[in-house]
Design an enzyme around this catalytic site. Structure first.
Site, mmCIF file in Angstrom:
data_model
loop_
_atom_site.group_PDB
_atom_site.id
_atom_site.type_symbol
_atom_site.label_atom_id
_atom_site.label_comp_id
_atom_site.label_asym_id
_atom_site.label_seq_id
_atom_site.Cartn_x
_atom_site.Cartn_y
_atom_site.Cartn_z
ATOM 1 N N SER A 129 -26.220 -5.756 38.639
ATOM 2 C CA SER A 129 -27.071 -5.301 37.337
ATOM 3 C C SER A 129 -26.785 -3.531 37.009
ATOM 4 C CB SER A 129 -28.425 -5.204 37.646
ATOM 5 O OG SER A 129 -29.132 -4.325 36.637
ATOM 6 N N TYR A 154 -36.131 -3.938 42.452
ATOM 7 C CA TYR A 154 -35.017 -4.750 41.554
ATOM 8 C C TYR A 154 -33.774 -4.322 41.547
ATOM 9 C CZ TYR A 154 -32.441 -7.225 38.009
ATOM 10 O OH TYR A 154 -31.174 -7.797 37.442
#
Length: 340
Positions: A129, A154
């Site tokens: 990501s 995350y």
């Protein structure tokens, strides 16, 4: 026909990638997913219904935490390729639900790595990501930049995935490619994403929350560009470079068969410009409530895609206005012209 496993096949990117691969007729696509209720399970089931119409598609409801089921599937199918897209998504949810991220993104990923070790595959690709860039100020974000300062759990789990993949590439010679996706949007998207909730609220006549008073930029990347990039990378298998030297070579590569790419639009858009474009495509103005920056958020994302251009001669190119128009058309059709 080669076999490819897509984890998270009922998810946003997993659905689109599976559909694209099935339409090429080059692969038998086997999908897995846990159909959790992080967002609408109906949306996930409806995506699966489309995929199940293809004769070369098969789906198994399996959670990545279920090691025995994962091992059994790998042993039975002997996959040629694996694309790991299953993960607990969302930056803000990670602040209140950390264990969901440990289970899916760490334990789940090591189960995939172990299965690839014990049932060798030609190539493992996995979703990382743009959030790994954390509070980095230097832009555009390059895969040669340091990413040791995440600002959400995350992001930390995605950076961990890259480290875990490198270790397995080194120890067991599993070719791995990490894909740092930049703010993916489009039809069949995730309802927890800002563009989706903005659309819903504007259609319903509810106000939208604009964080950091709109002073943010995002490198919005249309789903078709993401999918095309992943497709072209499936057969771009990394090789070990025994002469690799961290002082002069790219840190996105290694002495192991390992590689990292950014997949982004290379064109950040200011949040207010994004909202104005969305209002135009919906045909309705939004009532805006301006808020402070949220914990875990970043001011800007901006992808350097030079590696992608060099290696596979590809660069995402869908303009925001075109992508949002397609999303709004799908949204109105799927929800019958009403808010969800």
């Amino acid at each position: 026909m080669q076999k490819i496993l897509i984890t998270g096949a009922a998810g946003f990117i997993g659905f689109h990638l599976s559909k694209y691969l099935l339409e090429t007729n080059e692969y038998k696509v086997i999908g897995i997913g846990n159909i959790n209720d992080y967002y609408s399970t109906k949306l996930k089931e409806d995506r699966l219904e489309i995929l199940k119409k293809y004769e070369n598609f098969e789906f198994h409801k399996i959670d990545l935490k279920e090691k025995e089921k994962i091992d059994e599937l790998f042993k039975k199918e002997q996959f040629d390729y694996v694309v790991n897209l299953a993960a607990q998504a969302g930056v803000r949810y990670s602040i209140t639900n950390p264990y969901s991220y440990v289970d899916s993104n760490l334990i789940g990923f090591v189960n995939i790595l172990e299965a690839c070790r014990n049932n060798p595959v030609k190539h493992l690709l996995y979703a990382s990501s743009s959030s790994v860039y954390g509070g980095n100020k230097t832009a555009p974000f390059s895969t040669d930049h340091n990413v040791d300062h995440p600002v959400s759990l995350y992001a930390a789990t995605k950076k961990s995935n890259e480290l875990m993949a490198h270790t397995y590439s080194h120890l067991y010679k599993i070719p791995t490619t990490g894909l740092r996706f930049f703010t993916v949007y489009g039809p069949w998207g995730r309802p927890d994403m800002a563009y989706f909730s903005f659309t819903n609220n504007i259609m319903e006549g509810k106000p939208i929350k604009v964080f950091n008073h709109g002073k943010m930029e995002r490198d919005f990347t249309y789903i078709d560009d993401i999918v095309e990039g992943v497709y072209k990378l499936i057969n771009k298998i990394p090789k070990e470079n025994k002469e690799w030297d961290e002082e002069k070579d790219s840190i996105s590569e290694s002495f192991a068969p390992y590689k990292i790419y950014n997949i982004g639009n290379n064109s950040p858009v200011q949040l207010m410009e994004f909202i104005n474009t969305l209002e135009e495509k919906i045909g309705k103005k939004a009532e805006k409530i301006y808020k402070e920056m949220q914990p875990g958020d970043v001011l800007r994302t901006y992808a350097d895609t030079s590696d992608l251009e060099k290696e596979i001669n590809f660069k995402p190119s869908t303009k925001l206005a075109d992508g949002l128009e397609k999303f709004v058309e799908w949204y109105k059709e799927y929800y019958g012209g009403k808010a969800k």
